[in-house]
Scaffold this motif. Structure first.
Motif, PDB file in Angstrom:
ATOM      1  N   ILE A 232      18.204  84.567  49.345  1.00  0.00           N
ATOM      2  CA  ILE A 232      19.491  84.171  48.757  1.00  0.00           C
ATOM      3  C   ILE A 232      20.354  85.408  48.493  1.00  0.00           C
ATOM      4  CG2 ILE A 232      20.601  83.160  46.717  1.00  0.00           C
ATOM      5  CD1 ILE A 232      19.417  81.048  48.529  1.00  0.00           C
ATOM      6  N   ASN A 233      19.782  86.435  47.879  1.00  0.00           N
ATOM      7  CA  ASN A 233      20.558  87.646  47.601  1.00  0.00           C
ATOM      8  C   ASN A 233      20.926  88.382  48.884  1.00  0.00           C
ATOM      9  OD1 ASN A 233      20.985  87.458  44.853  1.00  0.00           O
ATOM     10  ND2 ASN A 233      19.081  88.484  44.331  1.00  0.00           N
ATOM     11  N   ASP A 234      20.102  88.274  49.924  1.00  0.00           N
ATOM     12  CA  ASP A 234      20.450  88.882  51.206  1.00  0.00           C
ATOM     13  C   ASP A 234      21.676  88.213  51.833  1.00  0.00           C
ATOM     14  OD1 ASP A 234      18.461  90.762  50.998  1.00  0.00           O
ATOM     15  OD2 ASP A 234      17.110  89.807  52.451  1.00  0.00           O
ATOM     16  N   LEU A 235      21.833  86.903  51.618  1.00  0.00           N
ATOM     17  CA  LEU A 235      23.059  86.220  52.073  1.00  0.00           C
ATOM     18  C   LEU A 235      24.281  86.847  51.403  1.00  0.00           C
ATOM     19  CD1 LEU A 235      21.969  82.459  51.864  1.00  0.00           C
ATOM     20  CD2 LEU A 235      22.240  83.820  53.947  1.00  0.00           C
ATOM     21  N   LEU A 236      24.172  87.060  50.105  1.00  0.00           N
ATOM     22  CA  LEU A 236      25.259  87.677  49.347  1.00  0.00           C
ATOM     23  C   LEU A 236      25.550  89.084  49.862  1.00  0.00           C
ATOM     24  CD1 LEU A 236      27.265  87.797  46.998  1.00  0.00           C
ATOM     25  CD2 LEU A 236      25.346  88.436  45.517  1.00  0.00           C
ATOM     26  N   ILE A 237      24.516  89.877  50.093  1.00  0.00           N
ATOM     27  CA  ILE A 237      24.702  91.237  50.615  1.00  0.00           C
ATOM     28  C   ILE A 237      25.444  91.210  51.943  1.00  0.00           C
ATOM     29  CG2 ILE A 237      23.475  93.234  51.569  1.00  0.00           C
ATOM     30  CD1 ILE A 237      21.284  92.686  49.429  1.00  0.00           C
ATOM     31  N   GLU A 238      25.032  90.321  52.828  1.00  0.00           N
ATOM     32  CA  GLU A 238      25.679  90.205  54.148  1.00  0.00           C
ATOM     33  C   GLU A 238      27.180  89.934  54.008  1.00  0.00           C
ATOM     34  OE1 GLU A 238      26.098  89.953  58.308  1.00  0.00           O
ATOM     35  OE2 GLU A 238      24.298  90.543  57.217  1.00  0.00           O
ATOM     36  N   LEU A 239      27.546  88.991  53.150  1.00  0.00           N
ATOM     37  CA  LEU A 239      28.966  88.650  52.978  1.00  0.00           C
ATOM     38  C   LEU A 239      29.738  89.778  52.309  1.00  0.00           C
ATOM     39  CD1 LEU A 239      28.676  84.910  51.973  1.00  0.00           C
ATOM     40  CD2 LEU A 239      29.386  85.854  54.167  1.00  0.00           C
TER      41      LEU A 239
ATOM     42  N   GLY B 117      18.119  99.925  38.499  1.00  0.00           N
ATOM     43  CA  GLY B 117      18.166  99.080  39.685  1.00  0.00           C
ATOM     44  C   GLY B 117      16.844  98.379  39.920  1.00  0.00           C
ATOM     45  N   CYS B 118      16.888  97.323  40.714  1.00  0.00           N
ATOM     46  CA  CYS B 118      15.666  96.608  41.051  1.00  0.00           C
ATOM     47  C   CYS B 118      15.823  96.020  42.445  1.00  0.00           C
ATOM     48  CB  CYS B 118      15.358  95.522  40.031  1.00  0.00           C
ATOM     49  SG  CYS B 118      16.643  94.275  39.864  1.00  0.00           S
ATOM     50  N   GLU B 119      14.755  95.506  42.973  1.00  0.00           N
ATOM     51  CA  GLU B 119      14.783  94.904  44.298  1.00  0.00           C
ATOM     52  C   GLU B 119      15.571  93.591  44.244  1.00  0.00           C
ATOM     53  OE1 GLU B 119      13.537  96.419  47.013  1.00  0.00           O
ATOM     54  OE2 GLU B 119      13.097  98.058  45.644  1.00  0.00           O
ATOM     55  N   SER B 120      16.129  93.195  45.391  1.00  0.00           N
ATOM     56  CA  SER B 120      16.967  91.995  45.398  1.00  0.00           C
ATOM     57  C   SER B 120      16.167  90.722  45.168  1.00  0.00           C
ATOM     58  CB  SER B 120      17.763  91.891  46.702  1.00  0.00           C
ATOM     59  OG  SER B 120      16.907  91.693  47.799  1.00  0.00           O
ATOM     60  N   ASP B 121      14.826  90.774  45.246  1.00  0.00           N
ATOM     61  CA  ASP B 121      14.057  89.556  44.988  1.00  0.00           C
ATOM     62  C   ASP B 121      13.923  89.251  43.498  1.00  0.00           C
ATOM     63  OD1 ASP B 121      12.263  91.570  44.332  1.00  0.00           O
ATOM     64  OD2 ASP B 121      10.561  90.622  45.322  1.00  0.00           O
ATOM     65  N   GLU B 122      14.312  90.182  42.643  1.00  0.00           N
ATOM     66  CA  GLU B 122      14.236  89.940  41.205  1.00  0.00           C
ATOM     67  C   GLU B 122      15.575  90.167  40.510  1.00  0.00           C
ATOM     68  OE1 GLU B 122      12.438  94.376  40.189  1.00  0.00           O
ATOM     69  OE2 GLU B 122      11.142  92.642  40.021  1.00  0.00           O
ATOM     70  N   ALA B 123      16.605  90.472  41.269  1.00  0.00           N
ATOM     71  CA  ALA B 123      17.904  90.816  40.692  1.00  0.00           C
ATOM     72  C   ALA B 123      18.717  89.569  40.373  1.00  0.00           C
ATOM     73  CB  ALA B 123      18.676  91.701  41.656  1.00  0.00           C
ATOM     74  N   THR B 124      19.297  89.564  39.199  1.00  0.00           N
ATOM     75  CA  THR B 124      20.139  88.441  38.804  1.00  0.00           C
ATOM     76  C   THR B 124      21.598  88.852  38.641  1.00  0.00           C
ATOM     77  OG1 THR B 124      19.608  88.849  36.485  1.00  0.00           O
ATOM     78  CG2 THR B 124      18.258  87.229  37.652  1.00  0.00           C
ATOM     79  N   GLU B 125      21.876  90.146  38.733  1.00  0.00           N
ATOM     80  CA  GLU B 125      23.250  90.637  38.638  1.00  0.00           C
ATOM     81  C   GLU B 125      23.477  91.686  39.714  1.00  0.00           C
ATOM     82  OE1 GLU B 125      24.563  91.855  34.792  1.00  0.00           O
ATOM     83  OE2 GLU B 125      23.521  90.218  33.788  1.00  0.00           O
ATOM     84  N   PHE B 126      24.753  91.857  40.089  1.00  0.00           N
ATOM     85  CA  PHE B 126      25.060  92.880  41.075  1.00  0.00           C
ATOM     86  C   PHE B 126      26.416  93.497  40.771  1.00  0.00           C
ATOM     87  CE2 PHE B 126      27.638  89.505  42.755  1.00  0.00           C
ATOM     88  CZ  PHE B 126      28.713  90.153  43.348  1.00  0.00           C
ATOM     89  N   GLN B 127      26.624  94.651  41.332  1.00  0.00           N
ATOM     90  CA  GLN B 127      27.922  95.314  41.304  1.00  0.00           C
ATOM     91  C   GLN B 127      28.080  95.996  42.652  1.00  0.00           C
ATOM     92  OE1 GLN B 127      28.621  97.867  37.982  1.00  0.00           O
ATOM     93  NE2 GLN B 127      30.789  97.972  38.387  1.00  0.00           N
ATOM     94  N   ALA B 128      29.288  95.966  43.196  1.00  0.00           N
ATOM     95  CA  ALA B 128      29.541  96.583  44.497  1.00  0.00           C
ATOM     96  C   ALA B 128      30.868  97.315  44.453  1.00  0.00           C
ATOM     97  CB  ALA B 128      29.565  95.524  45.594  1.00  0.00           C
TER      98      ALA B 128
END
Length: 138
Positions: free
Chosen positions: A18-25, A50-61
């Motif tokens: 799921i988070n990889d979909l977000l990263i792609e977009l 930071g943490c791996e995307s399999d446990e991340a619930t927040e992001f910043q870009a």
């Protein structure tokens, strides 16, 4: 005990997907400095760890420049795969992320435009197209 481990592995794989979909977009939209972290903050030197995307619930870009723009978001209630809130303005369902990635050229800005369209059509009590159909017609 093995059942628990397998279940945890499946959940981690789902969360990462799921988070990889977000990263792609985000990357398609030019957001290149993407950092994930947990909702329950762990700090190192005053900054979220930071943490791996399999446990991340927040992001910043960020867009990669020193004085550039940033975008941030989180999964409501820490539930990856539930509702994603971006910039406290957009409430995004994972199904829309999936459809956008499958289109190969859609980006996060297209997702925002779709939600504007969906809101406008709903307000005017008109039928709403799926993201895929809307994107193909736009």
């Amino acid at each position: 005990m093995k059942f628990c481990t397998k279940t945890q592995d499946l959940l981690k794989a789902y969360n990462k997907a799921i988070n990889d979909l977000l990263i792609e977009l985000l990357e398609r939209s030019g957001w290149i400095d993407i950092c994930f972290y947990k909702c329950f903050y762990k700090y190192e030197n005053g900054k979220p760890k930071g943490c791996e995307s399999d446990e991340a619930t927040e992001f910043q870009a960020g867009d990669g420049s020193d004085d550039g723009e940033t975008i941030s978001g989180y999964w409501v209630g820490g539930d990856i795969g539930g509702i994603l809130v971006i910039n406290e303005e957009w409430f995004i369902k994972p199904e829309i992320l999936k459809q956008a990635v499958e289109l190969k050229t859609a980006n996060i800005e297209d997702v925002f435009d779709y939600y504007d369209y969906e809101y406008e059509e709903t307000e005017n009590q008109r039928p709403v197209l799926t993201f895929t159909n809307w994107y193909k017609l736009k």
